[in-house]
Design a protein around this motif. Structure first.
Motif, PDB file in Angstrom:
ATOM      1  N   ARG A   1      -0.685  -1.063   1.847  1.00 38.40           N
ATOM      2  CA  ARG A   1      -0.210  -2.296   2.481  1.00 38.40           C
ATOM      3  C   ARG A   1       0.182  -2.084   3.941  1.00 38.40           C
ATOM      4  O   ARG A   1       0.037  -2.985   4.768  1.00 38.40           O
ATOM      5  N   GLU A   2       0.665  -0.885   4.267  1.00 41.52           N
ATOM      6  CA  GLU A   2       1.344  -0.693   5.550  1.00 41.52           C
ATOM      7  C   GLU A   2       0.481  -0.067   6.634  1.00 41.52           C
ATOM      8  O   GLU A   2       0.837  -0.136   7.816  1.00 41.52           O
ATOM      9  N   ARG A   3      -0.626   0.576   6.263  1.00 36.49           N
ATOM     10  CA  ARG A   3      -1.414   1.287   7.263  1.00 36.49           C
ATOM     11  C   ARG A   3      -2.840   0.734   7.308  1.00 36.49           C
ATOM     12  O   ARG A   3      -3.389   0.296   6.295  1.00 36.49           O
ATOM     13  N   ASP A   4      -3.424   0.770   8.483  1.00 36.49           N
ATOM     14  CA  ASP A   4      -4.761   0.202   8.691  1.00 36.49           C
ATOM     15  C   ASP A   4      -5.814   1.292   8.521  1.00 36.49           C
ATOM     16  O   ASP A   4      -6.249   1.927   9.480  1.00 36.49           O
ATOM     17  N   TRP A   5      -6.232   1.496   7.292  1.00 44.29           N
ATOM     18  CA  TRP A   5      -7.191   2.546   6.944  1.00 44.29           C
ATOM     19  C   TRP A   5      -8.588   2.159   7.416  1.00 44.29           C
ATOM     20  O   TRP A   5      -8.978   0.983   7.376  1.00 44.29           O
TER      21      TRP A   5
ATOM     22  N   LEU B   1     -10.764  -0.152   5.323  1.00 38.12           N
ATOM     23  CA  LEU B   1     -10.474  -1.580   5.276  1.00 38.12           C
ATOM     24  C   LEU B   1     -11.327  -2.374   6.265  1.00 38.12           C
ATOM     25  O   LEU B   1     -11.429  -3.598   6.153  1.00 38.12           O
ATOM     26  N   GLY B   2     -11.885  -1.702   7.263  1.00 40.82           N
ATOM     27  CA  GLY B   2     -12.761  -2.370   8.211  1.00 40.82           C
ATOM     28  C   GLY B   2     -12.068  -3.335   9.146  1.00 40.82           C
ATOM     29  O   GLY B   2     -12.690  -4.256   9.679  1.00 40.82           O
ATOM     30  N   LEU B   3     -10.791  -3.122   9.398  1.00 41.68           N
ATOM     31  CA  LEU B   3     -10.031  -4.066  10.220  1.00 41.68           C
ATOM     32  C   LEU B   3     -10.450  -4.051  11.679  1.00 41.68           C
ATOM     33  O   LEU B   3     -10.237  -5.030  12.404  1.00 41.68           O
ATOM     34  N   ARG B   4     -11.033  -2.958  12.144  1.00 41.57           N
ATOM     35  CA  ARG B   4     -11.462  -2.843  13.535  1.00 41.57           C
ATOM     36  C   ARG B   4     -12.985  -2.777  13.645  1.00 41.57           C
ATOM     37  O   ARG B   4     -13.523  -2.236  14.605  1.00 41.57           O
TER      38      ARG B   4
ATOM     39  N   VAL C   1      -2.770  -8.102  -2.973  1.00 39.73           N
ATOM     40  CA  VAL C   1      -4.022  -8.659  -3.493  1.00 39.73           C
ATOM     41  C   VAL C   1      -4.774  -9.381  -2.385  1.00 39.73           C
ATOM     42  O   VAL C   1      -6.001  -9.249  -2.254  1.00 39.73           O
ATOM     43  N   ALA C   2      -4.076 -10.138  -1.555  1.00 44.41           N
ATOM     44  CA  ALA C   2      -4.732 -10.848  -0.450  1.00 44.41           C
ATOM     45  C   ALA C   2      -5.350  -9.860   0.536  1.00 44.41           C
ATOM     46  O   ALA C   2      -6.443 -10.103   1.072  1.00 44.41           O
ATOM     47  N   ARG C   3      -4.661  -8.750   0.795  1.00 44.27           N
ATOM     48  CA  ARG C   3      -5.208  -7.727   1.700  1.00 44.27           C
ATOM     49  C   ARG C   3      -6.482  -7.136   1.120  1.00 44.27           C
ATOM     50  O   ARG C   3      -7.466  -6.885   1.837  1.00 44.27           O
ATOM     51  N   ALA C   4      -6.485  -6.918  -0.199  1.00 43.98           N
ATOM     52  CA  ALA C   4      -7.685  -6.391  -0.855  1.00 43.98           C
ATOM     53  C   ALA C   4      -8.827  -7.403  -0.797  1.00 43.98           C
ATOM     54  O   ALA C   4      -9.983  -7.036  -0.541  1.00 43.98           O
ATOM     55  N   VAL C   5      -8.540  -8.672  -1.030  1.00 40.20           N
ATOM     56  CA  VAL C   5      -9.582  -9.696  -0.996  1.00 40.20           C
ATOM     57  C   VAL C   5     -10.212  -9.762   0.388  1.00 40.20           C
ATOM     58  O   VAL C   5     -11.448  -9.856   0.529  1.00 40.20           O
ATOM     59  N   ALA C   6      -9.402  -9.704   1.437  1.00 36.89           N
ATOM     60  CA  ALA C   6      -9.943  -9.750   2.800  1.00 36.89           C
ATOM     61  C   ALA C   6     -10.848  -8.546   3.067  1.00 36.89           C
ATOM     62  O   ALA C   6     -11.909  -8.679   3.708  1.00 36.89           O
TER      63      ALA C   6
END
Length: 628
Positions: free
Chosen positions: A190-194, A197-200, A233-238
């Motif tokens: 939840r706390e770190r941008d792995w 996750l493809g956030l960047r 769960v929302a973070r996983a869905v995204a």
């Protein structure tokens, strides 16, 4: 289709309202439900009971104290990973034994297992640790845990252990599971941008759905705060939306068939968890989700063999067909269900990717057992063209694994788990590969580092490709096929492409057009591979390579090769005036490669007698009907 189809189906506010209260989600019944677990059929019950008994014999394998140093200094992954995975197999076996034999059957082993796993300094593998010491040796930081594939797998294992056999555990051990899973996996997730996750905008592969297929159920089973659970769960869905956006519309898996079971199959498991927890099952009707389900059908050569481009393995000893069957049920695809029902049960239950929930869920699937009672034949489609993945598979006759089979690829040389193999192909005879793709051996530090393309199985020289004046293909997204096209009919399947871009500039390849055609109109069927090339200058040497299992027989005067064992013999014709056939053997020392191909593989080199800057040549392949 929206760029965020899962988030559209399950927006954050709907998730918060739809999710069950923490502690109430029950995707599988506990071991105490003997009416359910008592109906597991005799054959899978006996098979798993034997496996569990074997794994629970003896004592817990200790983790080596120098496992991280072994990887950091020597690049050795097996030294640590061997006992690491054996410990998780033993934990899984204790749960399986309890489910099959009933509460009390393995209580001591369950308690010991929780203490052993929760007492490990880290659940992350040395090869994945993100906290190195000075000098590059990885070192776990207990206060800043790394969430890799197998930290997530361990979290999933323990979460399902608590669900299935939690009544066997003292309160202290149940509390330890909750605390350790939250600290080591759920909070850092939840706390770190792995990167996974493809956030960047990072490129995503099997890591995303594989990790989330464990994080999602762990969140639903062990998080005790509704807001925290809904956020996770929302973070996983995204993240799953970002992964889905990276999947080609044709559903192909450029990581290879082995990784399909931890890419598309894990994605499916995520959708199952979400549907079970929220009641929303619309994602199963997305066209790309249905396409993903069909990849194992397209990649099936016959019998136990599959097309294994990239880091694939051609025999799927750890694949759980019950999962594929459920996927076919959810997408309404009869061929996918038939493919699953025709597959043998998994034989490698100790594989790192054989999760507890994946192993036991089919045991109580009545529809699956009914399908297995009278298993259908595998679908074996006549041909499949995946235009986005750029892979063609075709066989002599639909529904029949006899005769010729061909798989060929275009693509580029920066695919996930890439090999430098643009334009390579596989030829099978009677349900067995003869002209082969070697696949991948045992992973070590070099497998995913700067030395990857020094590994012989990754290089184009050990694929079925030209070697041009000593130049092999090069790695990188810009080293790609051009002018790719396929033509399919009842009698012909053809793939055409220009391979020139796969070579480095210094090779001077202006064009190298390859056309592969499986012609079924006459008997016997014939595969033709035609190469036309234009080089910047006359090469000093030029050779075409064919990698095969052997044996190999050469008749230079007649311009023929006989490849493969009795019953799977392949007859190859080449231009005897223009090419000299040379053969070489290579010993196979890697245990994983040796288990598939045996102690030796062969490479045929068709060496141009008078190499020219421009030229053309044709190879023809036929199944040898009469074995010498």
């Amino acid at each position: 289709m929206s760029d965020s189809p899962l988030s559209d189906l399950l927006p954050a506010d709907r998730l918060a309202a739809a999710l069950p209260r923490p502690g109430t989600w029950r995707p599988l019944p506990p071991a105490a439900d003997r009416a359910t677990w008592g109906r597991v059929p005799v054959a899978p019950r006996a098979r798993l009971a034997r496996w569990a008994e074997e794994r629970l014999a003896g004592s817990w394998p200790p983790l080596p104290p120098d496992g991280f140093e072994a990887f950091g200094v020597r690049g050795d992954r097996v030294h640590h990973e061997g006992p690491y995975f054996a410990r998780r197999s033993r934990m899984t076996a204790a749960v399986v034994r309890t489910l099959l034999a009933g509460p009390g059957a393995a209580t001591d082993q369950l308690i010991e297992g929780v203490r052993e796993l929760c007492g490990e300094p880290t659940w992350c593998l040395p090869a994945h640790e993100r906290s190195p010491r000075p000098g590059g040796t990885p070192a776990p930081d207990p206060e800043r845990p790394t969430v890799d594939l197998f930290a997530a797998e361990t979290a999933g294992l323990l979460a399902f252990t608590s669900l299935l056999v939690g009544d066997e555990l003292p309160p202290e051990e149940r509390g330890t599971i909750e605390a350790e899973v939250r600290h080591r996996v759920l909070a850092p997730f939840r706390e770190r941008d792995w990167p996974w996750l493809g956030l960047r905008g990072e490129p995503l592969n099997n890591w995303t759905p594989w990790i989330l297929s464990n994080v999602l159920p762990a969140t639903l089973l062990l998080d005790d705060d509704p807001g925290t659970q809904a956020f996770g769960v929302a973070r996983a869905v995204a993240a799953l939306d970002r992964y889905l956006a990276s999947v080609p519309a044709d559903g192909g898996c450029d990581e290879g068939i082995h990784y399909w079971w931890r890419a598309a199959a894990s994605f499916f498991e995520c959708l199952e968890h979400l549907a079970s927890a929220t009641g929303e099952d619309g994602a199963f009707r997305l066209p790309v989700v249905a396409s993903m389900a069909r990849y194992p059908v397209a990649a099936h050569l016959g019998g136990e063999w599959y097309v294994n481009f990239a880091d694939g393995r051609p025999v799927l000893r750890a694949a759980e067909p019950g999962l594929l069957y459920r996927y076919g049920v959810r997408t309404g695809d009869a061929d996918v269900r038939a493919q699953a029902a025709s597959m043998p049960p998994a034989t490698d239950l100790d594989a790192p990717d054989h999760s507890l929930a994946r192993l036991v869920t089919p045991l109580i699937d009545d529809g699956w057992h009914q399908a297995r009672h009278t298993p259908p034949a595998a679908p074996l489609p006549r041909q499949t063209w995946l235009p986005d993945t750029q892979v063609l598979t075709a066989r002599e006759q639909a529904g029949d694994s006899g005769g010729l089979f061909v798989a060929a690829k275009a693509g580029h040389n920066d695919e996930s788990h890439n090999h430098n193999d643009v334009g390579s192909f596989i030829v099978g005879v009677n349900a067995r590969p003869v002209v082969i793709d070697l696949g991948v051996g045992t992973y070590d530090r070099s497998t995913f580092g700067p030395d990857r393309y020094r590994i012989w199985t990754m290089r184009s020289a050990w694929h079925n490709l030209p070697l041009i004046d000593g130049h092999e293909q090069a790695a990188g997204r810009h080293h790609t096929a051009a002018d790719v096209g396929a033509q399919l009919s009842a009698t012909v399947a053809t793939l055409t492409l220009d391979l020139a871009g796969a070579w480095p500039q210094e090779a001077g390849v202006r064009s190298w057009r390859r056309e592969l055609t499986l012609a079924r109109g006459a008997k016997p069927a014939t595969l033709t591979v035609r190469d036309d090339w234009h080089l910047a200058e006359q090469p000093g040497d030029l050779a075409l390579h064919l990698v095969t299992t052997g044996p190999v027989a050469v008749d230079q005067a007649a311009g023929t090769l006989a490849l493969g064992p009795d019953g799977h013999r392949l007859a190859v014709r080449f231009d005897a005036a223009g090419y000299r056939a040379e053969t070489e053997e290579r010993s196979v020392t890697d245990a994983k490669l040796r288990a598939v191909w045996g102690p030796v593989v062969h490479r045929v080199r068709l060496v141009a007698v008078r190499p020219e800057a421009s030229g053309a040549t044709v190879l023809t392949f036929q199944a040898a009907r009469n074995t010498p």
